[in-house]
Design a protein around this motif. Sequence first.
Motif, short mmCIF file in Angstrom:
data_model
loop_
_atom_site.label_atom_id
_atom_site.label_comp_id
_atom_site.label_asym_id
_atom_site.label_seq_id
_atom_site.Cartn_x
_atom_site.Cartn_y
_atom_site.Cartn_z
N ILE A 16 33.81 28.54 45.41
CA ILE A 16 34.14 28.06 44.26
C ILE A 16 35.74 27.54 44.28
N ARG A 70 28.61 31.97 46.53
CA ARG A 70 28.94 30.98 46.23
C ARG A 70 30.23 30.67 46.67
N MET A 92 32.50 36.51 39.93
CA MET A 92 32.01 35.84 40.98
C MET A 92 31.74 36.99 42.21
N SER A 118 30.81 35.73 48.05
CA SER A 118 31.18 34.69 47.39
C SER A 118 32.75 34.79 47.60
N PHE A 164 32.22 31.08 35.19
CA PHE A 164 31.16 31.57 36.31
C PHE A 164 30.09 31.48 35.87
#
Length: 695
Positions: A97, A95, A120, A127, A588
């Motif tokens: 973020i 991900r 994460m 990520s 998260f």
Amino acid sequence: MEDNILKINADVRTQANEIMNEYSGETLARKQFSPEKIDIFNASHTCLEALEEYRFLKDTEAERMLPGIINNPVQQVIIDPDPDDNAKTQFSKPRNIGVVFSGGPAPGGHNVIAGLFDEMKRFNSQSKMFGFIKGPEGLLENRYIEITAELVDYHRNMGGFDMIKTGRTKMDSGSKMELALTICRGLNLDALVIIGGDDSNTNAAFLAQHFKSSGIKVIGIPKTIDGDIQVKTDESKVLCATSFGFHSAARAFAQNISNLANDGSSDIKYWHVCKVMGRVASHLTLETALQTHVNIALIGEELADYVDQERMAKSLEQGGQVDYNAYGITLRHLSRVICDIIVRRAAFGKNYGLMIIPEGILEFINEIQVFITKLNKIIADYNRIHDLDFHRAFPTLNEKLDYLRRISQGLVGKDRFPIWNVRDDELFNQLPGFFREGLLVERDLHGNFQFSQVKTEKIIMDMVKEYLDVLREQGRYKVGILRDDYVSLMDAAGMDPELFAPALFKNPKEKYVLVKPDIISLKTLKLALVNAGMLDAEDEIPQIFINIFRKSQAEFNIQTHFYGYDGRGTDPTCFDCCYAYNLGLTAFHLIAGGATGQMAAIINLEKDFHKWQPAGIPIARLMHLEERKGRLELVMEKSIVDLESNAFKVFKAIREDWVAACECPDRFRNPGAIGFSKEMEEDRPLTLRLNALQS
């Protein structure tokens, strides 16, 4: 200077560098500390469970403007014991973020990022996290950095928001939100986390609505040292007991105030008046008072709830009509309440003390609130109608006052009943010039009156001084003299203390003796001695009696202090380190669970750590219409001190003991400095601990 430095040999230079290292032992310990994790976060997978039993009123305007997130339920993070392959893949996918600090700093902010970053990376090392520089402004200007493990480790458990800075830019237009969406898409973000207060979480709600169709999730984090983000359901179930940063700021303020207690008790001549942050709510005042046991702590919410029972009874007796002016305390009456405590303490030799007032106390004074509301409207209307800034158009106080005068006389506008009338003008002009100027200061970005720019403590204490002067002239404000000291002085002067005491004191046999009320000058002192047959009219007053009289004369001296920015920038307590870190973990898991438009929260925060429960609260359900810049806007509601809470009831029950207007030592409490030992530190704020008690 440089030549002298060059002469230092290498060994001395090395030793000097070690001594002057920017990292103290305390700082190194902080950086190495690992906050405790809620047990749920040790699981390999989690999911979100809707808690439909938690209900909130639904604001119709919020429903209209936030249709995509208004029906979000409260969601708790729970362990997923048997996820299928698709759930595992989705949960652990890489991900991107984004994270934003918004509004003023609060201790613990870096740990939110640390918790989010650690979790994460735990689930997918590929990520990435991007921090937007200077808050929402950086988001709109596409200024960001990639947050690395090294950067996170450098800031773990440390105060401030300096990792990525902060700002106060509002997302107050569709064009700004669309620009933010474009930038987030450009970074291929899966989610955006906004760490901020009520206005920042309002931004988060509108961004979540705007981003919903894009699939980019938006999560808010409750941040403010004021402690005015608290969430209860319609059934009064507490879902968010306070924001992170509150405990640390309160402890920092309390330690400083405790130091002043030591000072005041040492030189016994000053009243220390401490103004603490809190524009809308008095949570910090209540917590710091509980921490320090100061002699006077003014809770704004209590003042707003005040009813002058004596005035009410008198009006009912005279005409049977309710006197609505009896509701709400006035500045004059407030000054009388303060003076009463000052006089009572002085009678026992304590012509000094400690007082805490909230920054926004004037907002709870009815007469002042009326002025603020009207002036906010006048300023907002002028800006809108003329497309000019009121403060630029009328730069001086006299120009502003002239404009108000013209409104009251019907020379501006055509309203038959102008908002600013002749009576307002008369009352306003009775206020001190600096106070009138303060009430007309420029409003902040949200249209709020900037209480921090007004010397609230000066306004109140000037009225206190004025009334104390009256009480002094009436002989009611005097310093009590320890009877043993009186006896020693008289013995040293060769005088019989028992013979003269009845002529000098109204309570000659008590531990602290008070000079009679009618002895208010050397002339009246001589008259009292003559009338008692202790002195002939033509004689001079013996010096010993003059010395005793002067010891009884009360001088009111104050030192004022403002505690705000120092608390915002303090290092976090163990509680805030742990709380903020778990908020980051929660954020998260909300993102991984597909949530958006939720504020990360810890249910049962007021209880022991093992009972903490991570959850997401629907921000849209916390919104309501509020007057901003002269018009109604949809914003997240602030929480004020609950006068029915255990914490306030306990404070109210024991505060008279803290006045210590008796033959007793002061009750001041030293909370100690913010340390970093879980064994020595409080596990949560005192207000939370008291509110968790079962009645």
